[in-house]
Design a protein around this motif. Structure first.
Motif, short mmCIF file in Angstrom:
data_model
loop_
_atom_site.label_atom_id
_atom_site.label_comp_id
_atom_site.label_asym_id
_atom_site.label_seq_id
_atom_site.Cartn_x
_atom_site.Cartn_y
_atom_site.Cartn_z
N GLY A 153 0.79 -1.22 0.00
CA GLY A 153 0.00 0.00 0.00
C GLY A 153 0.82 1.27 0.00
O GLY A 153 0.28 2.37 -0.05
N THR A 154 2.14 1.14 0.04
CA THR A 154 3.00 2.31 0.11
C THR A 154 3.93 2.38 -1.10
O THR A 154 4.22 1.37 -1.74
CB THR A 154 3.86 2.29 1.39
N ARG A 174 2.42 5.23 -8.52
CA ARG A 174 1.20 4.76 -7.87
C ARG A 174 0.60 3.57 -8.63
O ARG A 174 0.18 2.58 -8.02
CB ARG A 174 0.18 5.89 -7.79
N LEU A 175 0.57 3.64 -9.95
CA LEU A 175 0.05 2.51 -10.71
C LEU A 175 0.93 1.28 -10.51
O LEU A 175 0.42 0.16 -10.36
CB LEU A 175 -0.06 2.84 -12.19
N ALA A 176 2.24 1.47 -10.49
CA ALA A 176 3.13 0.33 -10.25
C ALA A 176 2.82 -0.32 -8.91
O ALA A 176 2.78 -1.55 -8.79
CB ALA A 176 4.59 0.79 -10.29
N GLN A 177 2.58 0.49 -7.89
CA GLN A 177 2.24 -0.04 -6.55
C GLN A 177 0.93 -0.80 -6.58
O GLN A 177 0.82 -1.90 -6.01
CB GLN A 177 2.17 1.11 -5.54
N ILE A 178 -0.08 -0.24 -7.23
CA ILE A 178 -1.39 -0.90 -7.29
C ILE A 178 -1.30 -2.24 -8.01
O ILE A 178 -1.82 -3.25 -7.54
CB ILE A 178 -2.41 0.03 -7.99
N VAL A 179 -0.63 -2.26 -9.15
CA VAL A 179 -0.50 -3.49 -9.92
C VAL A 179 0.26 -4.55 -9.13
O VAL A 179 -0.14 -5.72 -9.08
CB VAL A 179 0.20 -3.21 -11.27
N THR A 238 -15.64 3.90 5.19
CA THR A 238 -15.53 4.92 6.23
C THR A 238 -14.78 4.42 7.46
O THR A 238 -13.92 5.12 8.01
CB THR A 238 -16.93 5.42 6.63
N LYS A 239 -15.06 3.20 7.90
CA LYS A 239 -14.44 2.71 9.12
C LYS A 239 -13.12 1.99 8.90
O LYS A 239 -12.54 1.46 9.83
CB LYS A 239 -15.42 1.78 9.84
N LEU A 240 -12.67 2.01 7.67
CA LEU A 240 -11.39 1.36 7.36
C LEU A 240 -10.24 2.32 7.64
O LEU A 240 -10.21 3.44 7.12
CB LEU A 240 -11.36 0.94 5.89
N ASP A 241 -9.30 1.89 8.45
CA ASP A 241 -8.10 2.68 8.73
C ASP A 241 -6.97 2.13 7.87
O ASP A 241 -6.42 1.08 8.13
CB ASP A 241 -7.73 2.59 10.22
N GLY A 255 -7.02 8.05 -0.08
CA GLY A 255 -6.39 7.05 -0.93
C GLY A 255 -6.52 5.64 -0.39
O GLY A 255 -5.67 4.79 -0.63
N LYS A 256 -7.63 5.37 0.33
CA LYS A 256 -7.80 4.06 0.95
C LYS A 256 -7.81 2.93 -0.08
O LYS A 256 -7.40 1.82 0.21
CB LYS A 256 -9.10 4.03 1.75
N PHE A 257 -8.30 3.21 -1.27
CA PHE A 257 -8.40 2.18 -2.30
C PHE A 257 -7.03 1.61 -2.66
O PHE A 257 -6.92 0.45 -3.05
CB PHE A 257 -9.05 2.76 -3.56
N ALA A 258 -5.98 2.41 -2.54
CA ALA A 258 -4.64 1.96 -2.89
C ALA A 258 -3.80 1.62 -1.67
O ALA A 258 -2.91 0.79 -1.74
CB ALA A 258 -3.92 3.03 -3.72
N ALA A 259 -4.09 2.27 -0.54
CA ALA A 259 -3.27 2.09 0.66
C ALA A 259 -3.66 0.85 1.45
O ALA A 259 -2.87 0.35 2.25
CB ALA A 259 -3.37 3.32 1.55
N SER A 260 -4.87 0.35 1.26
CA SER A 260 -5.32 -0.84 1.99
C SER A 260 -5.02 -2.10 1.19
O SER A 260 -5.51 -2.27 0.07
CB SER A 260 -6.82 -0.77 2.26
#
Length: 403
Positions: free
Chosen positions: A80-81, A140-145, A306-309, A317-322
Motif C-alpha cells: 500500500g506504500t 502509484r500505478l506500479a504499486q497498485i499493480v 468509512t471505518k477502514l483505517d 487514498g484508501k483504495f490503494a493504501a489498503s
C-alpha cells in the motif's frame, strides 16, 4: 479570512516531497538486488519536459504521447506504500526505481506491446487525480499493480496536472481539456483485437475526467464501447447531481460500476468547500435516501470504507493504501466480478456495502453495513454462504436522477 482558510485547506492537501528526476532509468548493474518489476504503457497529453529525469511536465499538449515504462519494486516493503527515493540514483533494494523508458512512436508498436503483456486480454486503465505529476502517477500505478497481483496489462492515462497546491482550478480545467484524449485512448485500446475487456480505475478528480470521457463516448456513438466491462471510481471528486446526469447521458451499457466512498474523506470535504458546499459523490452515505434507492436502481455497487483505517491521513487514498481493497480490485472487480454473489465470504466484524443494501450475512442482519471491507476467496466456505447482495436492475432510463 476566506483566503487564509483556503490556504490552510490547500496546505492539508500537500504531499511529501521527493527528489526531482526520478524518471531517469538506473544503470543495469543496480538491478542486482532482488526486485519485482511492473511494466506499463503510459499515455499522456502533457507537454514533454525535455528532461529525461522528468519526461513530461504539467502543461497541456495538443497531441498525445505513448511511453513504455518499467518500474522496479523492492522485495521488502509495506503493502500500500510507495518507497520514494531519498536521493538519486535510487537504491532498488529499498526504493522504487525506473528500470526502463522507451518512447512508443507508432500504433503498431503499442499493439505489439499489448500482445506481449496481454494477460488473457485484460487491460487496466488507471486515471489519477488532482495534484499529481507524471512520476506520482507512474509509481502509484506500479504499486497498485504489484500489490493487487492483478493479471492485466497496465495502462496509465496521465493528464496535465501541475501538481501545485494552488492549481486546483487549473487541474479541473485540464480534465475538461483531456476528455477527448482519454476517449480516443479507450477507443484505440478497444480496437486492438488482443484486448478482451477493459477495466477503468479512476481516482479523485480523475473520476470526473473518466465520467466525462465516457459520457462523450456515449453521446457520440449512442453507447459505450462494449469492451469497457468495469468502471471503478475511487473517492470520486464529482458533484453528486452532475454524476447522476453523466451516468444517464452516457446511454445504455453493460459496464459494471463500483464506487468506493468514505464519509471521513478530508480531501473531498475540502473540495466541497472550494466548490460551493456541494455534496461530493465520494463522501455520500449509501444508506441515506435518495442514494440508497438510486444506487440500487442503477445497478451501481457502492463500497463504504468509512471505518477502514488504511494509514492515509486524508482518508482519500484508501483504495490503494489498503492491502485488502487493492487485492479486491485485482482479484475480483478487475475481472468484472460483482460483490453480489455467494462466493464472497466475510471475516468476523468485516462487511461490505452492496449498493447500499445487504441481506442477512450469517448472524448479521442489516439494511446497510458500513464497516471495513475484506473479501476472502474461500470456495469451501463460500458454498455454504448465503447470497450477500441483491440483483440490481439494468434499466438505465432516468435511473439515477437524484432530486
Amino acid at each position: 479570512m476566506r483566503d487564509r482558510l483556503l490556504f490552510g485547506v490547500l496546505l492539508v492537501l500537500s504531499g511529501c516531497g521527493h527528489p526531482v528526476g526520478v524518471m531517469m532509468p538506473v544503470e543495469p548493474a543496480a538491478h542486482a538486488a532482488k526486485t519485482s518489476r511492473v511494466e506499463m504503457l503510459v499515455a499522456t497529453n502533457r507537454q514533454p519536459s525535455g528532461d529525461p529525469g522528468i519526461l513530461f511536465n504539467g502543461e497541456r499538449s495538443p497531441r498525445p504521447f505513448l511511453t513504455e515504462i518499467a518500474v522496479s519494486i523492492p522485495q521488502r516493503r509495506e503493502p500500500g506504500t510507495v518507497q520514494w527515493p531519498r536521493q538519486l540514483p535510487p537504491d532498488p533494494a529499498k526504493e522504487f526505481a525506473v528500470a526502463r523508458v522507451r518512447q512508443v512512436e507508432t500504433l503498431s508498436e503499442a499493439t505489439a506491446w499489448f500482445r506481449q503483456h496481454a494477460a488473457g486480454g485484460h487491460a487496466l486503465v488507471f486515471v489519477h487525480g488532482y495534484n499529481n505529476n507524471y512520476e506520482d502517477s507512474v509509481f502509484r500505478l506500479a504499486q497498485i499493480v504489484h500489490d493487487s497481483r492483478m493479471q492485466a496489462a497496465p495502462i496509465l492515462f496521465t493528464w496535465p496536472s501541475r501538481a501545485q497546491l494552488a492549481a486546483y482550478e487549473y487541474d479541473k480545467e485540464s480534465t475538461n481539456y483531456s476528455r477527448t484524449a482519454l476517449e480516443q485512448s479507450l477507443q484505440v485500446l478497444a480496437s486492438n483485437p488482443d484486448v478482451k475487456d477493459i477495466t477503468i480505475l479512476a481516482h479523485s478528480m480523475g473520476t470526473w475526467l473518466t465520467m466525462e470521457a465516457l459520457r462523450q463516448m456515449g453521446i457520440r456513438n449512442g453507447h459505450l464501447n462494449p469492451k469497457i466491462a468495469n468502471v471503478i471510481l475511487a473517492s470520486p471528486d464529482i458533484d453528486i447531481q452532475v454524476f447522476a446526469k453523466q451516468f444517464v447521458e452516457m446511454g445504455r451499457h453493460n459496464a459494471k460500476f463500483t464506487i468506493f466512498v468514505s464519509q471521513d474523506d478530508k480531501a473531498l470535504a475540502i473540495s466541497s468547500l472550494i466548490t460551493g458546499n456541494v455534496q461530493r459523490l465520494g463522501s455520500v452515505n449509501p444508506a441515506d435516501e435518495p442514494y440508497h434507492s438510486k444506487f440500487e436502481q442503477a445497478g451501481i455497487t457502492v463500497v463504504d470504507l468509512t471505518k477502514l483505517d488504511a494509514g492515509d491521513s486524508l482518508n482519500h487514498g484508501k483504495f490503494a493504501a489498503s492491502p485488502h481493497i487493492v487485492r479486491l480490485i485485482g482479484e475480483r472487480l478487475m475481472k468484472g466480478q460483482t460483490l453480489t454473489d455467494s462466493r464472497v465470504t466475510l471475516g468476523d466484524g468485516v462487511a461490505a456495502v452492496i449498493g447500499g443494501t445487504a441481506r442477512t450475512i450469517g448472524t448479521v442482519a442489516a439494511t446497510t453495513i458500513s464497516a471495513p471491507l475484506n473479501v476472502i476467496e474461500d470456495p469451501q466456505k463460500s458454498a455454504s454462504q448465503p447470497d450477500v447482495g441483491q440483483t440490481l436492475t439494468e434499466d438505465t432510463d432516468d435511473k439515477l436522477l437524484l432530486r
